[in-house]
Structures are given as C-alpha cells and as structure tokens.
Design a protein around this motif. Structure first.
Motif, short mmCIF file in Angstrom:
data_model
loop_
_atom_site.label_atom_id
_atom_site.label_comp_id
_atom_site.label_asym_id
_atom_site.label_seq_id
_atom_site.Cartn_x
_atom_site.Cartn_y
_atom_site.Cartn_z
N THR A 199 -7.77 -2.82 14.40
CA THR A 199 -6.69 -3.81 14.60
C THR A 199 -5.66 -3.69 13.48
O THR A 199 -4.47 -3.83 13.72
N ASN A 200 -6.13 -3.38 12.25
CA ASN A 200 -5.16 -3.14 11.17
C ASN A 200 -4.31 -1.91 11.48
O ASN A 200 -3.09 -1.92 11.28
N ALA A 201 -4.98 -0.85 11.97
CA ALA A 201 -4.27 0.40 12.27
C ALA A 201 -3.14 0.13 13.28
O ALA A 201 -2.04 0.67 13.16
N LYS A 221 -1.83 -3.03 13.91
CA LYS A 221 -0.89 -4.01 13.35
C LYS A 221 0.11 -3.36 12.37
O LYS A 221 1.30 -3.68 12.40
N TYR A 222 -0.39 -2.46 11.54
CA TYR A 222 0.48 -1.89 10.50
C TYR A 222 1.14 -0.58 10.93
O TYR A 222 1.54 0.22 10.09
N SER A 223 1.23 -0.36 12.26
CA SER A 223 1.87 0.86 12.76
C SER A 223 2.84 0.55 13.88
O SER A 223 2.72 1.10 14.99
N ARG A 230 -7.59 6.64 11.63
CA ARG A 230 -6.32 7.20 11.16
C ARG A 230 -5.16 6.62 11.97
O ARG A 230 -5.21 6.64 13.20
N ASP A 231 -4.17 6.08 11.25
CA ASP A 231 -2.97 5.64 11.97
C ASP A 231 -1.76 6.38 11.44
O ASP A 231 -1.85 7.12 10.46
N PHE A 232 -0.62 6.20 12.10
CA PHE A 232 0.61 6.89 11.68
C PHE A 232 1.68 5.84 11.40
O PHE A 232 2.84 5.99 11.75
N TYR A 258 -6.05 -9.97 -1.09
CA TYR A 258 -4.94 -9.07 -1.41
C TYR A 258 -4.16 -8.68 -0.17
O TYR A 258 -4.73 -8.30 0.84
N ARG A 259 -2.85 -8.77 -0.25
CA ARG A 259 -1.97 -8.26 0.79
C ARG A 259 -0.82 -7.51 0.11
O ARG A 259 -0.35 -7.96 -0.93
N VAL A 260 -0.41 -6.38 0.66
CA VAL A 260 0.69 -5.64 0.04
C VAL A 260 1.94 -6.51 0.12
O VAL A 260 2.37 -6.90 1.21
N GLY A 287 -9.88 -9.47 5.67
CA GLY A 287 -10.62 -8.59 6.59
C GLY A 287 -11.23 -7.39 5.88
O GLY A 287 -12.41 -7.07 6.06
N LEU A 288 -10.42 -6.70 5.05
CA LEU A 288 -10.93 -5.49 4.39
C LEU A 288 -11.96 -5.85 3.33
O LEU A 288 -12.90 -5.09 3.10
N TYR A 289 -11.78 -7.00 2.70
CA TYR A 289 -12.76 -7.44 1.69
C TYR A 289 -14.13 -7.65 2.36
O TYR A 289 -15.15 -7.16 1.86
P1 ADP Z 1 -4.68 -8.78 6.46
O1 ADP Z 1 -4.38 -7.64 7.38
O2 ADP Z 1 -5.18 -9.99 7.16
O3 ADP Z 1 -3.57 -9.06 5.50
P2 ADP Z 1 -6.79 -7.07 5.34
O4 ADP Z 1 -7.83 -7.43 4.33
O5 ADP Z 1 -7.26 -6.55 6.64
O6 ADP Z 1 -5.90 -8.38 5.52
O7 ADP Z 1 -5.81 -6.02 4.69
C1 ADP Z 1 -5.32 -6.21 3.38
C2 ADP Z 1 -3.94 -5.58 3.20
O8 ADP Z 1 -4.07 -4.15 3.25
C3 ADP Z 1 -2.97 -5.92 4.31
O9 ADP Z 1 -2.30 -7.13 4.05
C4 ADP Z 1 -2.01 -4.73 4.26
O10 ADP Z 1 -1.07 -4.91 3.24
C5 ADP Z 1 -2.92 -3.57 3.86
N1 ADP Z 1 -3.39 -2.78 5.02
C6 ADP Z 1 -4.56 -2.90 5.70
N2 ADP Z 1 -4.66 -1.98 6.67
C7 ADP Z 1 -3.54 -1.25 6.64
C8 ADP Z 1 -3.04 -0.12 7.41
N3 ADP Z 1 -3.74 0.44 8.40
N4 ADP Z 1 -1.83 0.39 7.06
C9 ADP Z 1 -1.13 -0.15 6.03
N5 ADP Z 1 -1.52 -1.20 5.28
C10 ADP Z 1 -2.71 -1.75 5.58
#
Ligand code: ADP
Length: 374
Positions: free
Chosen positions: A272-274, A276-278, A300-302, A319-321, A334-336
């Motif tokens: 879902t991150n792959a 969402k962030y693509s 792997r996403d692009f 943490y979020r970028v 989620g990643l944590y």
């Molecule tokens: P969330 O997506 O809810 O912010 P996550 O813990 O899943 O939280 O991810 C932490 C952060 O890592 C995200 O806020 C994003 O900045 C970065 N991130 C995660 N997955 C990706 C991805 N596939 N591509 C780019 N950045 C990502």
C-alpha cells in the motif's frame, strides 16, 4: 598534564623529576612568554608558576591566562619567595583555582596540593560530563513529547476524515432509502464500507502500537504457504487499485514458519505504501529470493523515492518524510510496526531507494528457525 614555569633551570629540573617520579606528566617553560604560548597549544590541569621572573612575572602570566577560555579549568600554584607578595595575586583569575607555596619548596606539601588539584579537576570533569548527559536526556524527552503531541493531532485528524465521510454517506443513504432508490443506496453503502475499512485499519495500527509499547504483541507462528498468502493479498490489492500491475519475480519457498497474519500485514503495508508513494505510475514488482536459510522479499515501486540521508529514519516510530508528508495521508507507524514484526521473527527490514526513481522495501526471514512456543 602539569606545566612548571620557572626561569631557574635547576628548579625546573628538580620539580619535574619529583613530579614525574609520582607519575605526573610534566611540561616546562622557562619564561612567562613561553608559558603563554604553551597554554594556548596544550591543555594543562595545573600550572606551577614562579612569581619572580624577568620579563612577565607570574602574576602577569596568571592574569593573561585568565582570559583564555581553554584554561578555564586550569589551576595555578604560585611559587613565591615571601608571603607578602601574595596580596598581589591576580584579580582576574578566578575559575580554575589558586594556591601558593613559599620557597624553598617543601616537596611533600607541593605533592599534596598537586594531588588535591588533580582530584578536583577530575571531579569537575565528571560533573561536566554528567551535566551534559542530563541536558541531552532532557532534550531527548522533550523531543519525544513533541513527537507524541504531533502524532495525537495527526491521528485525530486521520480518524476524523473517514468518520466524516461515513457520516455523509449515511445521510445520503437515508435520503436514497426514502426515495426507494436502491442502486444509489448500494453505491453509498459501498463507499461507506471503504471508509469504515480505512477506519478499521487505522485503529488496528494504533492498537498494535500500544501492544508493542506494553510488550503485549504476541505471535501465533505456524507453517504456511507464502504462495497462497501472496495470491490472496494481490487479489485484494488489485481489487482496490486496478490501475496497478503487480508482478512477482522469483519463486516463493513452499513453506515458511511464522505468524501468517502478521507477515501478511507487513507485505500489505509495503504494497500500500508502494502504491501511495508512486502517483502516476502503474507498475510494482515483488522480488523474491530464496536461499537455503533465508527468504528475501522486496516490494519495488517506481515512485517518489527517498533521499539517502532519510532512508534510515523511515522505520522509526512516527517518522514521516517531511517534504512529502503534506501530499500523502499517514501516521508514520506502519513501517515501525512492520520492522518490529520482522525483527521479532529473527529477520531484518531495509530499503533501497533513489530519490525520484522509486524504492524497494524488503524484509528477510530465516527459513529454518527454531520452532519456539510463543
Ligand atoms: P505513513 O505512510 O503512514 O506515513 P509509514 O510508517 O508506512 O507511515 O512510512 C513512513 C514514511 O516513510 C512515510 O511517511 C513516507 O515518507 C516514507 N515511505 C514509506 N514507504 C515509501 C515508499 N514506498 N516510497 C517513498 N517513501 C515511502
């Protein structure tokens, strides 16, 4: 190190010998000017300073040293011919500590004083270290608290968004029901369901975090087929995101021994991150590599990718970028949670990424773990 400053070479030599015999490191200077140069270059615990010297006398040297921040902790023992001179003891010098010994020098007394100053210096250094550690710790608390406050505000917002949608759909539903418009009722119901599912996922993540914090996250490990798990996951993901093509490269191991639902949770999170962030892309790959003892699974996403210096932080709690956070909804947990799940299965998580080109989030799992009872 101790610096002895005396214009009489015999005094320098005899003092140096005695102190070195007692394991002190000693440096010497034969004039006030030379002493000042040395103080600028080196760090001294103590300076033994002859008062009467041609050129700069001992008091002038002490006065000058008092202005050096480098010598803030340095103590000075004056060697003076008579007590009376000591009323001139420099006004400016106040921090390191001052004392005096009259000539001829009583070596036992000198040693006693030197040892005392060393002890004070050591204690002082320890106090400064403790103070620094305490200040660091306070700053770290404060930081953690700020993060938590931020998190609560984001979490409330994230929960409110689907809830508001559901409220809206329910109102619309009521109207459509009144009108007997069944197709619209069905449409609104489906939409409300999607929002409820979002709400459910958010709450599940929040519950996981609190279970992790209190050490109550338990695993139910058994053998299962990764192939079947992936099939199910891909079906659900494809249904929600038909625009994406997800391909699997590599052959999944026949069986793995782990908590099936938790591993599914990690894979779904990566996928879902792959997605969402693509934005604007259509392709995702699942790369599988199985060696004798280890499974590697990478998603792997692009998409937008992550700058190298931020990659190590993405698995941290909350943490979020920052640069991209405003464009994408999320709680930063989620990643944590994924990392904790994998680590507690004896595996590792990681990310390979290039800014603007995409990312590969991966985990490894040992394939023949000791079958313990959780
Ligand atoms: P969330 O997506 O809810 O912010 P996550 O813990 O899943 O939280 O991810 C932490 C952060 O890592 C995200 O806020 C994003 O900045 C970065 N991130 C995660 N997955 C990706 C991805 N596939 N591509 C780019 N950045 C990502």
């Amino acid at each position: 190190m101790i610096l002895i400053v005396d214009d009489t070479p015999e005094n320098l030599i005899s003092l140096k010998k005695v102190l070195e015999k007692h394991n002190f490191e000693v440096d010497t200077a034969s004039s006030g000017e030379e002493a000042l140069k040395k103080v600028l270059r080196n760090e001294y615990v103590l300076i033994i300073l002859d008062v009467q010297m041609p050129g700069m006398d001992g008091f002038e040297v002490a006065e000058a040293i008092s202005g050096y921040s480098k010598a803030k902790e340095t103590a000075i023992i004056f060697l003076s011919a008579a007590n009376t001179e000591l009323k001139f003891i420099t006004k400016g010098y106040s921090s390191g500590g001052l004392d005096y010994i009259t000539k001829p020098v009583d070596m036992d007394i000198l040693l006693l004083k030197v040892k005392t100053f060393y002890r004070i210096y050591e204690q002082n250094r320890k106090l400064i270290e403790i103070q620094k550690a305490l200040l660091d710790e306070i700053a770290f608390r404060k930081r953690a608290e700020r993060k938590k406050d931020e998190f609560i505000s984001i979490a409330s917002h994230e929960l409110k968004t689907p809830l508001t949608s559901v409220k809206g759909y329910v109102q619309l539903l009521a109207r459509s029901v009144d009108k007997g418009d069944i197709p619209t009722v069905k449409k609104h119901l489906a939409k409300a369901q999607v929002q409820l599912e979002k709400l459910n996922e958010l709450i599940a993540d929040l519950l996981d975090i609190s279970k992790l914090e209190s050490g109550k996250l338990k695993f139910n490990k058994k053998s299962f087929s990764l192939d079947t798990l992936l099939e199910g996951v891909l079906e659900v993901i494809h249904h929600a995101n038909p625009e994406f093509t997800i391909t699997i490269n590599g052959i999944p191991p026949k069986e793995i021994y782990a908590d099936e639902m938790r591993i599914e949770q990690v894979i779904v999170n990566f996928l879902t991150n792959a997605i969402k962030y693509s934005p604007g892309t259509k392709e995702i790959q699942i790369n599988i590599d199985t060696s004798e003892n280890e499974l590697y699974l990478g998603v792997r996403d692009f998409g937008i990718g992550i700058a190298p210096e931020l990659q190590k932080s993405v698995f941290e709690k909350f943490y979020r970028v920052e640069e991209t956070a405003i464009h994408f909804q999320g709680l930063g947990i989620g990643l944590y949670i994924s990392a904790e799940i994998i680590q507690r299965h004896g595996g590792e998580v990681g990310v390979k990424s290039k800014l603007g080109e995409g990312s590969e989030f991966y985990f490894t799992l040992p394939l023949n773990p000791v079958h313990e009872v959780e």
